[in-house]
Motif scaffolding. Structure first.
Motif, PDB file in Angstrom:
ATOM      1  N   TYR A   1      20.034   7.718   6.327  1.00  0.00           N
ATOM      2  CA  TYR A   1      18.897   8.309   6.168  1.00  0.00           C
ATOM      3  C   TYR A   1      19.093   9.570   5.481  1.00  0.00           C
ATOM      4  O   TYR A   1      19.941  10.207   5.435  1.00  0.00           O
ATOM      5  N   ALA A   2      17.909   9.855   4.319  1.00  0.00           N
ATOM      6  CA  ALA A   2      17.997  10.954   3.735  1.00  0.00           C
ATOM      7  C   ALA A   2      17.012  12.010   4.040  1.00  0.00           C
ATOM      8  O   ALA A   2      16.137  11.925   4.347  1.00  0.00           O
ATOM      9  N   PHE A   3      17.598  13.330   4.020  1.00  0.00           N
ATOM     10  CA  PHE A   3      16.765  14.304   4.347  1.00  0.00           C
ATOM     11  C   PHE A   3      16.963  15.580   3.227  1.00  0.00           C
ATOM     12  O   PHE A   3      17.809  15.765   2.800  1.00  0.00           O
ATOM     13  N   MET A   4      15.709  16.005   3.077  1.00  0.00           N
ATOM     14  CA  MET A   4      15.496  17.014   1.779  1.00  0.00           C
ATOM     15  C   MET A   4      15.950  18.368   2.348  1.00  0.00           C
ATOM     16  O   MET A   4      15.456  18.720   3.273  1.00  0.00           O
TER      17      MET A   4
ATOM     18  N   ALA B   1      13.226   0.845   8.090  1.00  0.00           N
ATOM     19  CA  ALA B   1      13.180   2.089   8.890  1.00  0.00           C
ATOM     20  C   ALA B   1      14.477   2.408   9.633  1.00  0.00           C
ATOM     21  O   ALA B   1      14.471   3.444  10.313  1.00  0.00           O
TER      22      ALA B   1
ATOM     23  N   ILE C   1       0.930  -1.326  -0.270  1.00  0.00           N
ATOM     24  CA  ILE C   1      -0.024  -0.046   0.238  1.00  0.00           C
ATOM     25  C   ILE C   1       0.737   1.395  -0.034  1.00  0.00           C
ATOM     26  O   ILE C   1       0.397   2.470   0.107  1.00  0.00           O
ATOM     27  N   VAL C   2       2.137   1.117  -0.166  1.00  0.00           N
ATOM     28  CA  VAL C   2       3.055   2.403  -0.167  1.00  0.00           C
ATOM     29  C   VAL C   2       3.901   2.382  -1.470  1.00  0.00           C
ATOM     30  O   VAL C   2       4.006   1.424  -1.983  1.00  0.00           O
ATOM     31  N   LEU C   3       4.177   3.570  -1.765  1.00  0.00           N
ATOM     32  CA  LEU C   3       5.074   3.637  -3.021  1.00  0.00           C
ATOM     33  C   LEU C   3       6.461   4.220  -2.474  1.00  0.00           C
ATOM     34  O   LEU C   3       6.656   4.934  -1.865  1.00  0.00           O
ATOM     35  N   ASN C   4       7.519   3.480  -2.856  1.00  0.00           N
ATOM     36  CA  ASN C   4       8.836   3.515  -2.001  1.00  0.00           C
ATOM     37  C   ASN C   4       9.515   4.376  -2.959  1.00  0.00           C
ATOM     38  O   ASN C   4       9.415   4.492  -4.176  1.00  0.00           O
ATOM     39  N   GLY C   5      10.183   5.283  -2.193  1.00  0.00           N
ATOM     40  CA  GLY C   5      11.149   6.315  -2.824  1.00  0.00           C
ATOM     41  C   GLY C   5      12.490   5.858  -3.374  1.00  0.00           C
ATOM     42  O   GLY C   5      12.964   4.965  -2.680  1.00  0.00           O
ATOM     43  N   ALA C   6      13.197   6.788  -4.188  1.00  0.00           N
ATOM     44  CA  ALA C   6      14.576   6.374  -4.645  1.00  0.00           C
ATOM     45  C   ALA C   6      15.440   6.461  -3.272  1.00  0.00           C
ATOM     46  O   ALA C   6      16.500   5.626  -3.715  1.00  0.00           O
ATOM     47  N   TRP C   7      15.446   7.418  -2.556  1.00  0.00           N
ATOM     48  CA  TRP C   7      16.309   7.298  -1.379  1.00  0.00           C
ATOM     49  C   TRP C   7      15.916   6.434  -0.144  1.00  0.00           C
ATOM     50  O   TRP C   7      16.450   6.624   0.808  1.00  0.00           O
ATOM     51  N   TYR C   8      14.766   5.480  -0.117  1.00  0.00           N
ATOM     52  CA  TYR C   8      14.452   4.840   0.622  1.00  0.00           C
ATOM     53  C   TYR C   8      15.175   3.638   0.801  1.00  0.00           C
ATOM     54  O   TYR C   8      15.335   2.842  -0.163  1.00  0.00           O
TER      55      TYR C   8
ATOM     56  N   MET D   1      19.618  16.799  -1.344  1.00  0.00           N
ATOM     57  CA  MET D   1      19.267  15.508  -0.349  1.00  0.00           C
ATOM     58  C   MET D   1      20.562  15.421   0.622  1.00  0.00           C
ATOM     59  O   MET D   1      21.736  15.298   0.146  1.00  0.00           O
TER      60      MET D   1
END
Lengths: 597, 537
Positions: free
Chosen positions: B493-496, B462, B451-458, B518
């Motif tokens: 961990y990626a932070f924008m 967790a 049910i989720v879409l994973n991002g390129a930096w994921y 990022m």
């Protein structure tokens, strides 16, 4: 030892076992535990459910405008009354109406007679198989028995009446309940986060609001926010995901940061629960971080603030002593692995030490004590952020051309984005001081209508008819500032504009800026850096805490908060309105309903 | 998107190969604050102003003007960055790295086309004397080389500026001539003034993070150990973000008029460019749009845009962010991940009025950049207070330790995988009934991946570090298609970090792009090997 025939009889049961695993894969659900390691007693656990979808709001010139937005799926009564929708777990975890819900009556909720504050759709988890005797359960299987849910920790076969006379299945809240050869652990009550989709869709579809549902927590709370994506009815071509970004959360994990690129985004038909320990006190905000240039302009922005633990001190306690207590804490335990050991770090989590990002430096010695009423914006230790009543105010603009494109199927123009509606809390003047017409229900119970005649417009929730033909309370927050005689109002300001900085000025009532970016204005030596001013300018992604001091101003007088960006005192083609609201000096103000008397 | 996958995936290949060999990881495409240096206490720089093309991720090459080096500089800093160059015109101009107290000399030669007229450099905050050139409105100007016939009169188009680098910190420089055209065209740059002293607290012997980097064999790419002459300004990594914007209409007009006015001899030039309404189409960090800003510094694809913006850091490392507003607009630059402490503005350290040993700059989660202003801030990330163990400790058989220092962090073992862990959350479970080997009994049930879409930096879990990732996700790690930009074997961990005027994170009307980067928090170790942030790539 199992005979072949018994094994064959077991096969359907194993099939059911797989079905019970599927509860974890249920698309819509909420998470709001009744107890945690940090709060075993269940106190200070706060929860909120919101929908991500679309809807309509009304601009100051009467134009209806299309939104992508969040709507409330819990705390609906409080949201309707302009209050934060965040609830303690015991209120959140209540089921509405009969087990199957009361379908059609929920479309268009909340209305003024809606009294439910729990989670919409939450219902007892009868989807789980009931425990049965003589059954084989694999470790990890879930069953319900009575009003509780149990999880098998050791595989085995449950007891049977033939051998044990009475076989009733697991009872109580034990962690190792032996039942035949299977071992059970209590998991939760039958209200385990399972939701019915229909009430969620009834409430959530076409129910986006502006701003998004208000959230407020206290320091040291645990916050569980469930985002449920109900889809956008007007844009079936868009399979838009949504997220929640807790803007300004210090030391965030990227997992719960809500940036879809750095974690993930929630698809239509799904729910995701975000988990936070409340960060340091201050004014934050939240928004969707999916394609933010589009989703923020389209309205997916809301307010979120954290009240300081200083508010919890008993009346008369020294404010500074509480701060000093944390600084003098004894050394914490190595390798903590239980609640007591983790708790030994709490003073360390709160203290400054030599931390360059310390949020609450100790002020010079002073005699300030916890006042009997009111609150504080920060753990100031000197009472400098005291207020009698607080008002969240979100500055924002809408570009109607972009919203029209957002509702239709045209390419979006980011370069040419130009806001033409300028709003406080999703409304332009004069809607900022109106919204609710007394006498819509009999008897009229809306707080601001006491003593008012039928037809009087008071500050309250605004409704707009959506394309489903139903009125929706999509602009719940008025922005009239009522201050008690000689009192102080805290303005929790944020700017969620996608295009520009905004200035808010005060006519007559002096402003004191006490905090910026959810942090007290104070140098690391403890000196206050707060300043008096008549205006404050912040950009998109900034927040500020401003105290209006009404000392000496007579009851009954009216002042204005307005933007000196004069072109923003307009509602598109109407050249009067925009980012403006009124400040009233009252005898007294109800701190919850904000009603002036 | 083209450049993002091209460049970042190639950098990650290094990591993948290294993982296979079980040796040092390298995380590529970084560069601290690259720039040019002079010699001794009287550094001199020979700069020129000329034409350059700006390469944008939509494929456009935008006609621009930039400062560059008219002759090779004495040196480049930091040492060890491969391919360091200083072309005759670049965007932004060369970052000049000097020391506090230096007498700095900058000779500017005007090689702009005839129609541009004179140009100059304005050094805000410094007391400048100029020799040569012609007087302009704001500053002494370098005459146009074509107009003064530099072939017949060598040096006629040069002006020389001299000033003492009196205050440490980050400073801007930009054209003082027809700013609405020349700065828009790209004539701006940065000066980094390094402080004259290193306080005891900032020396490596007293820096636990540097000790951990040394123990893991990480090279030091800092220009200095502290931003100002102050013990609270120590840092472990540094990044420079010059924010600007481009309205392509201005550049198109400039190119057409430059081509049509080659015989111009006016000192004021012969351009008649309409600059209003000003509608930027590109929003830039160090003259690059996202994702190009994540490509390496000095990457050959950007011959005139040598500097990138791709910040990294380990938990607990003090990251110095130098932000300059170089365009004409305000940009609220929002940093995900944690607050920042503002150290100073325009090279002025903010200290307490009652105790000069204490800082007075505010805490911020958004750097409210305004035109012409430079802001220095310190960021760090530890995960303190998320209320669960980000390394996924606390499972049965786990032997990890977290021994708190005076502030509650684990800093006593430089090679520990969880160096600088906040011990208050050690062993504290996130998940209620996890699938893999992480602590159980926490508050959360993690989402169904369907049910989720994973991002390129994921990274797919967790948790921080490839160890926790592998333990928590089992044999089929998420996302199912494989992580593109944040390998699950490192699991950062990626932070924008981006402009919160959100329309500015687009490139010519396409999202994502623009003023975005990022920030990656990389674990100290992963899968038994140090994670080395190699800024030379």
């Amino acid at each position: 030892m199992l005979s072949v025939s018994r094994l064959v009889r077991l096969l359907p049961a194993l099939g059911l076992l797989m079905a019970s695993f599927a509860v974890e894969a249920q698309n819509y659900r909420v998470q709001c535990p009744t107890a945690t390691n940090t709060h075993p007693d269940g106190n200070n656990i706060k929860c909120q459910q919101v929908s991500g979808g679309d809807g309509y709001v009304t601009m100051g010139d009467g134009t209806q405008i299309y939104l992508f937005g969040f709507g409330p799926l819990s705390g609906l009564k409080d949201i309707y009354n302009g209050q934060p929708g965040t609830q303690v777990q015991s209120v959140f975890n209540t089921a509405y109406g009969p087990v199957t819900g009361t379908p059609s009556t929920l479309v268009g909720q909340p209305q003024s007679d809606f009294t439910f504050n729990g989670a919409i759709g939450l219902t007892q988890d009868y989807n789980l198989d009931p425990w049965s005797e003589g059954n084989t359960y694999l470790a990890g299987a879930y069953v319900r028995n009575g009003n509780k849910i149990y999880r098998a920790t050791v595989s085995g076969t449950s007891a049977t009446s033939r051998r044990n006379n009475t076989a009733t299945g697991p009872t109580g809240k034990g962690a190792d309940i032996v039942d035949g050869t299977v071992h059970w652990a209590w998991d939760s009550s039958l209200l385990d986060g399972h939701v019915e989709a229909r009430p969620i869709m009834d409430v959530g579809v076409m129910n986006a609001s502006q701003p998004a549902p208000l959230m407020a927590i206290d320091e040291d709370d645990e916050l569980f926010i469930t985002l449920t994506n109900v889809g956008m009815i007007m844009r079936p071509d868009l399979f838009e995901q949504h997220t929640i970004h807790f803007h300004g959360y210090g030391n965030a994990s990227s997992f719960y940061d809500g940036v879809p690129d750095a974690s993930f985004a929630v698809n239509i038909g799904g729910s995701f629960s975000y988990y936070y320990l409340a960060p340091d006190a201050g004014t934050y905000f939240w928004h969707c971080h999916v394609a933010p240039a589009e989703h923020l302009q389209m309205g997916m922005v809301g307010q979120l603030y954290v009240r300081p633990r200083q508010n919890k001190l008993t009346s008369g306690a020294s404010l500074r002593a509480a701060l000093a207590l944390w600084e003098a804490a004894p050394a914490p335990t190595a390798n903590p692995n239980n609640s007591a050991a983790w708790a030994s770090y709490e003073p360390y989590r709160k203290r400054c030490g030599n931390d360059i990002l310390c949020s609450a430096p100790i002020p010079p010695a002073n005699g300030a004590i916890r006042a009997a009423t009111g609150g504080y914006a920060y753990n100031d230790g000197d009472g400098s952020t005291y207020y009698d009543v607080e008002y969240p105010i979100q500055m924002m603009g809408f570009d109607p051309n972009f919203h029209f494109v957002g509702m239709t199927f045209n390419p979006e123009d980011f370069i040419g984005m130009k806001d033409k509606y300028f709003m406080l809390n999703g409304r332009s003047y004069p809607d900022t001081v109106g919204g609710y017409e007394c006498g819509k229900i009999t008897p009229e119970t809306y707080p601001g209508c006491t003593g008012k005649s039928v037809g009087t417009v008071v500050p309250g929730p605004m409704q707009t008819q959506s394309s489903d033909g139903t009125m929706h309370t999509s602009q719940p927050l008025p922005t009239v500032i009522n201050i008690p005689l000689n009192g102080k109002a805290l303005l929790r300001l944020s700017n969620l504009s996608t295009t520009q900085f905004h200035t808010l000025a005060s006519l007559g009532v002096p402003m004191t800026v006490v905090g910026m970016h959810a942090r007290i204005l104070r140098d690391m030596a403890g000196n206050n850096m707060m300043y008096r001013t008549n205006s404050i300018t912040i950009g998109g992604g900034e927040s500020a805490d401003v105290i209006l001091d009404a000392t000496g101003l007579p009851v009954g007088s009216k002042f204005y908060l307005y933007t000196p960006n004069l072109d923003e005192l307009s509602n598109d083609a109407e050249n009067f309105g925009g980012m403006m609201t009124e400040v009233n000096i009252c005898n007294a103000v109800d701190v919850t309903t904000k009603v002036c008397s | 998107m083209r450049a993002m996958f091209k460049s970042l995936s190639s950098a990650r290949v290094v990591a993948g190969l290294a993982a296979a060999m079980g040796s040092l990881y390298a995380i590529g495409s970084l560069a601290a604050v690259p720039g040019i240096t002079g010699t001794g206490s009287s550094p001199s720089f020979a700069l020129s102003a000329g034409e350059a093309l700006s390469n944008q991720p939509d494929g456009l090459m935008i006609y621009s003007w930039g400062y560059g080096c008219s002759s090779q500089p004495a040196g480049f800093a930091p040492a060890g960055l491969s391919g360091a160059t200083c072309p005759s015109a670049q965007l932004p101009g060369p970052t000049m790295i000097v020391h506090e107290g230096d007498t700095v000399t900058v000779a500017l030669t005007n090689n702009l086309p005839a129609a541009a007229g004179n140009t100059s450099i304005y050094f805000p905050g410094f007391n400048v004397t100029a020799t040569g050139g012609h007087p302009g409105v704001l500053v002494q100007e370098a005459p146009n080389g074509a107009a003064c016939n530099k072939t017949a009169n060598p040096g006629c188009n040069t002006v020389t500026y001299s000033f003492v680098a009196s205050t440490p910190g980050t400073h801007s420089y930009y054209s003082g001539t027809q700013g609405s055209i020349q700065v828009e065209m790209g004539l701006f740059g940065a000066i980094i003034v390094l402080p004259s002293t290193t306080p005891t607290a900032c020396q490596d012997a007293n820096n636990v993070s540097r000790a951990a980097s040394n123990a893991n064999g990480e090279t030091d790419y800092r220009l200095a150990k502290n931003a100002y002459n102050h013990a609270s300004t120590c840092y472990d990594r540094e990044y420079l973000a010059q924010l600007s914007e481009i309205d392509a209409k201005v550049h198109v007009q400039a190119k057409a008029q430059v081509d049509a006015n080659t015989a111009c001899t006016s000192e004021g030039g012969c351009l008649n460019i309409v600059t209003e309404p000003y509608e930027p189409t590109y929003y830039l960090i160090n003259a690059r749009s996202f994702p190009d800003d994540a490509d390496p510094s000095y990457a050959p694809a950007y011959p005139n845009q040598p500097y990138n913006m791709n910040p990294h850091g380990h938990p607990g490392e003090l990251v110095l962010l130098r932000v300059i507003g170089q365009g004409r607009m305000q940009h609220p630059f929002h940093e995900h991940g944690n607050h920042m402490r503002v150290l100073g503005r325009d090279g002025n350290l903010l200290v307490s009025s009652t105790d000069a040993t204490k800082l007075a700059g505010p805490l911020s989660f958004t750097t409210a950049s305004v035109p012409g202003m430079a802001i220095d801030s310190i960021f760090y990330w530890t995960g303190k207070g998320v209320n669960w163990d980000v390394y996924g400790h606390g499972f049965a058989g786990d032997t990890s330790v977290c021994i708190p220092d005076a502030n509650g962090y684990y800093t006593s073992e430089p090679t520990a995988p969880n160096f600088y862990e906040w011990c208050g959350d050690h062993n504290k479970a996130l998940e209620r009934n996890p699938l893999g080997q992480v602590a159980s009994g926490g508050p959360m049930t993690l989402p169904d991946p369907n049910i989720v879409l994973n991002g390129a930096w994921y990274s797919g879990s967790a948790y921080l570090s490839g160890d926790a990732n592998a333990r928590s996700t089992g044999s089929t790690p998420l996302p199912p298609f494989g992580t593109v930009l944040n390998s699950n074997s490192i699991s950062s961990y990626a932070f924008m970090w981006h402009s919160h005027d959100e329309r500015e994170i687009t490139t010519a009307n396409v999202f994502p792009g623009g003023m975005m980067s990022m920030m990656l928090v990389d674990p100290r170790q992963s899968l038994g090997a140090p994670v080395s942030i190699d800024e030379s790539l």
